[in-house]
Design a protein around this motif. Structure first.
Motif, PDB file in Angstrom:
ATOM      1  N   GLU A   1       0.817  -1.205   0.000  1.00 25.11           N
ATOM      2  CA  GLU A   1       0.000   0.000   0.000  1.00 25.11           C
ATOM      3  C   GLU A   1       0.856   1.263   0.000  1.00 25.11           C
ATOM      4  OE1 GLU A   1      -2.626  -0.298   3.296  1.00 25.11           O
ATOM      5  OE2 GLU A   1      -3.662  -2.061   2.530  1.00 25.11           O
ATOM      6  N   GLY A   2       1.900   1.227  -0.835  1.00 28.33           N
ATOM      7  CA  GLY A   2       2.730   2.409  -1.007  1.00 28.33           C
ATOM      8  C   GLY A   2       3.769   2.635   0.078  1.00 28.33           C
ATOM      9  N   GLU A   3       3.830   1.773   1.102  1.00 28.73           N
ATOM     10  CA  GLU A   3       4.819   1.925   2.155  1.00 28.73           C
ATOM     11  C   GLU A   3       5.892   0.860   2.000  1.00 28.73           C
ATOM     12  OE1 GLU A   3       3.228   3.483   6.094  1.00 28.73           O
ATOM     13  OE2 GLU A   3       1.644   2.132   5.427  1.00 28.73           O
ATOM     14  N   CYS A   4       7.056   1.176   2.551  1.00 29.91           N
ATOM     15  CA  CYS A   4       8.193   0.286   2.373  1.00 29.91           C
ATOM     16  C   CYS A   4       8.803  -0.111   3.712  1.00 29.91           C
ATOM     17  CB  CYS A   4       9.254   0.982   1.511  1.00 29.91           C
ATOM     18  SG  CYS A   4      10.697  -0.032   1.183  1.00 29.91           S
ATOM     19  N   ARG A   5       9.160  -1.374   3.821  1.00 33.30           N
ATOM     20  CA  ARG A   5       9.812  -1.883   5.024  1.00 33.30           C
ATOM     21  C   ARG A   5      11.107  -2.572   4.584  1.00 33.30           C
ATOM     22  NH1 ARG A   5       6.417  -6.222   8.169  1.00 33.30           N
ATOM     23  NH2 ARG A   5       6.481  -7.173   6.124  1.00 33.30           N
ATOM     24  N   GLU A   6      12.210  -2.214   5.235  1.00 25.08           N
ATOM     25  CA  GLU A   6      13.502  -2.808   4.896  1.00 25.08           C
ATOM     26  C   GLU A   6      13.815  -4.002   5.796  1.00 25.08           C
ATOM     27  OE1 GLU A   6      13.370  -0.437   2.180  1.00 25.08           O
ATOM     28  OE2 GLU A   6      13.385   0.680   4.027  1.00 25.08           O
ATOM     29  N   SER A   7      14.438  -5.028   5.207  1.00 22.96           N
ATOM     30  CA  SER A   7      14.884  -6.156   6.010  1.00 22.96           C
ATOM     31  C   SER A   7      16.319  -5.946   6.471  1.00 22.96           C
ATOM     32  CB  SER A   7      14.806  -7.451   5.204  1.00 22.96           C
ATOM     33  OG  SER A   7      15.765  -7.437   4.158  1.00 22.96           O
ATOM     34  N   CYS A   8      16.924  -4.815   6.129  1.00 23.89           N
ATOM     35  CA  CYS A   8      18.282  -4.545   6.574  1.00 23.89           C
ATOM     36  C   CYS A   8      18.516  -3.056   6.681  1.00 23.89           C
ATOM     37  CB  CYS A   8      19.308  -5.168   5.633  1.00 23.89           C
ATOM     38  SG  CYS A   8      19.531  -4.258   4.095  1.00 23.89           S
ATOM     39  N   VAL A   9      19.537  -2.693   7.401  1.00 24.40           N
ATOM     40  CA  VAL A   9      19.982  -1.310   7.522  1.00 24.40           C
ATOM     41  C   VAL A   9      21.388  -1.238   6.932  1.00 24.40           C
ATOM     42  CG1 VAL A   9      20.559   0.537   9.138  1.00 24.40           C
ATOM     43  CG2 VAL A   9      18.605  -0.954   9.590  1.00 24.40           C
ATOM     44  N   PRO A  10      21.620  -0.391   5.928  1.00 25.36           N
ATOM     45  CA  PRO A  10      22.966  -0.293   5.339  1.00 25.36           C
ATOM     46  C   PRO A  10      24.002   0.111   6.389  1.00 25.36           C
ATOM     47  CG  PRO A  10      21.346   0.850   3.982  1.00 25.36           C
ATOM     48  CD  PRO A  10      20.656   0.498   5.259  1.00 25.36           C
TER      49      PRO A  10
END
Length: 384
Positions: A139-148
């Motif tokens: 729904e237009g939102e993003c979730r990362e599985s990692c942090v650079p």
């Protein structure tokens, strides 16, 4: 020793989230939004370097800079990640202090930094078959599985071949970006050295950056899909002046560095002038060390740093400073011979501890932070 280690670790679990909220109260909103997401519509996989590139390319004029907290080990990095950090900096100062108990004076080796980097990357990256960042969109939102993770590459640990080896090794360990600087070896923390900092010539500083950039390009051509960004840094301001610092940054930019910055500039006007001299599309960092001890200094918020045109606000050792003070306080109280309670800390001298979570995290929360639950679930599947 196990008892003391638990309480020192629990202090760190308490300190870092509090520290983040002091720096920027909105900082943790990223993690809360992620928890609220429904089922993802698709998964887009990018490298940590690509995710880092997205962060500074998506930042608009007037936006606050991206907070770049410094971590010194896997636990501090994990806490920052859980608290909503979008990117983490693995500090050479911090690793030298936490791993060796030694100052940042060129003692830490490449292999020791690489080992620390692998632990940090593992701690902040969800397990994937590719080691990449999974961007889960719904729904237009993003979730990362990692942090650079950006890692401190110091002076490159030697000549051109050493720099090349470092770039390949750190990239393989999962770094999103690697810094390279222009101090002589053995280097020192710029803020600790002050005007006594020693740097190589302008020509040699550029040669280091070019060696790192060629090694970066080699990494990108490999079949394993690794990518990495190069951050070119000059520490020459205190020794050679602002004009030379700007000249070096412009050379680094022209050579193709992905991110450029000058350490320890002396005023807002100096930071603004450097930013004006660089291409507006060049990503930049403004680093700060909280001196304390009555030292007069001007510290800038992430919004103020963004208003000056900088993409990242680096707080390289703030968490280490907070953790050290918390551990010193707990050590003082644990080792007191009397049994009088220090009401300001929640600790009772003589080694006993009050159940006050404003001072110490609970054992349950400590287990949650470290990740006991997932290990226990996995273990329960097998009769081993």
């Amino acid at each position: 020793m196990k008892w003391i280690s638990f309480h020192l670790s629990s202090l760190l679990v308490q300190v870092v989230p509090l520290l983040i909220n002091i720096i920027d109260p909105s900082f943790s909103s990223h993690s809360h939004q992620a928890d609220a997401l429904s089922q993802p519509s698709y998964v887009h996989v990018v490298s940590p370097a690509q995710r880092l590139r997205q962060l500074f390319q998506e930042r608009k004029d007037g936006d606050a800079s991206i907070i770049l907290p410094g971590a010194h080990d896997a636990l501090s990095a994990k806490i920052f990640s859980q608290s909503g950090a979008k990117v983490i900096f693995l500090s050479g100062f911090g690793v030298s202090a936490s791993r060796l108990g030694q100052p940042d004076v060129g003692i830490i080796t490449q292999t020791e930094m690489e080992d620390a980097l692998r632990s940090v990357v593992h701690g902040v990256t969800a397990a994937t078959s590719t080691g990449m960042c999974a961007q889960i969109t719904s729904e237009g939102e993003c979730r990362e599985s990692c942090v650079p993770v950006i890692v401190d590459g110091d002076t490159g640990y030697g000549g051109a071949v050493n720099i090349r080896r470092m770039i390949h090794a750190f990239s393989s360990a999962g770094a999103a970006a690697i810094t390279i600087e222009d101090q002589v070896f053995p280097k020192k923390c710029t803020y600790a050295a002050g005007s006594g900092v020693r740097v190589v010539s302008r020509e040699e500083s550029l040669a280091r950056v070019k060696a790192a950039l060629e090694a970066r390009d080699e990494v990108r051509q490999q079949m394993n899909g690794n990518d990495v960004l190069i951050i070119a840094r000059t520490d020459c301001r205190a020794a050679l002046g602002l004009e030379e610092a700007i000249a070096r940054c412009k050379l680094f930019e022209k050579a193709g560095a992905d991110i450029v910055y000058a350490e320890n500039l002396q005023s807002r006007d100096e930071y603004k002038l450097l930013r004006q001299e660089l291409n507006e599309k060049t990503a930049t960092i403004l680093a700060q060390v909280e001196m304390g001890g009555g030292v007069e200094q001007t510290l800038y918020s992430s919004q103020q740093v963004g208003d000056m045109g900088y993409d990242f606000a680096l707080f390289g050792i703030t968490a280490l400073q907070a953790a050290v003070r918390a551990m010193q306080k707990s050590a003082e109280l644990m080792l007191k011979p009397s049994e009088g309670k220090d009401s300001s800390s929640g600790l009772i001298s003589g080694g006993n501890v009050d159940n006050d979570e404003s001072t110490l995290t609970s054992f349950i929360r400590l287990k949650e932070t470290i990740g006991f639950e997932s290990s226990e679930i996995f273990q329960s599947k097998y009769d081993l």
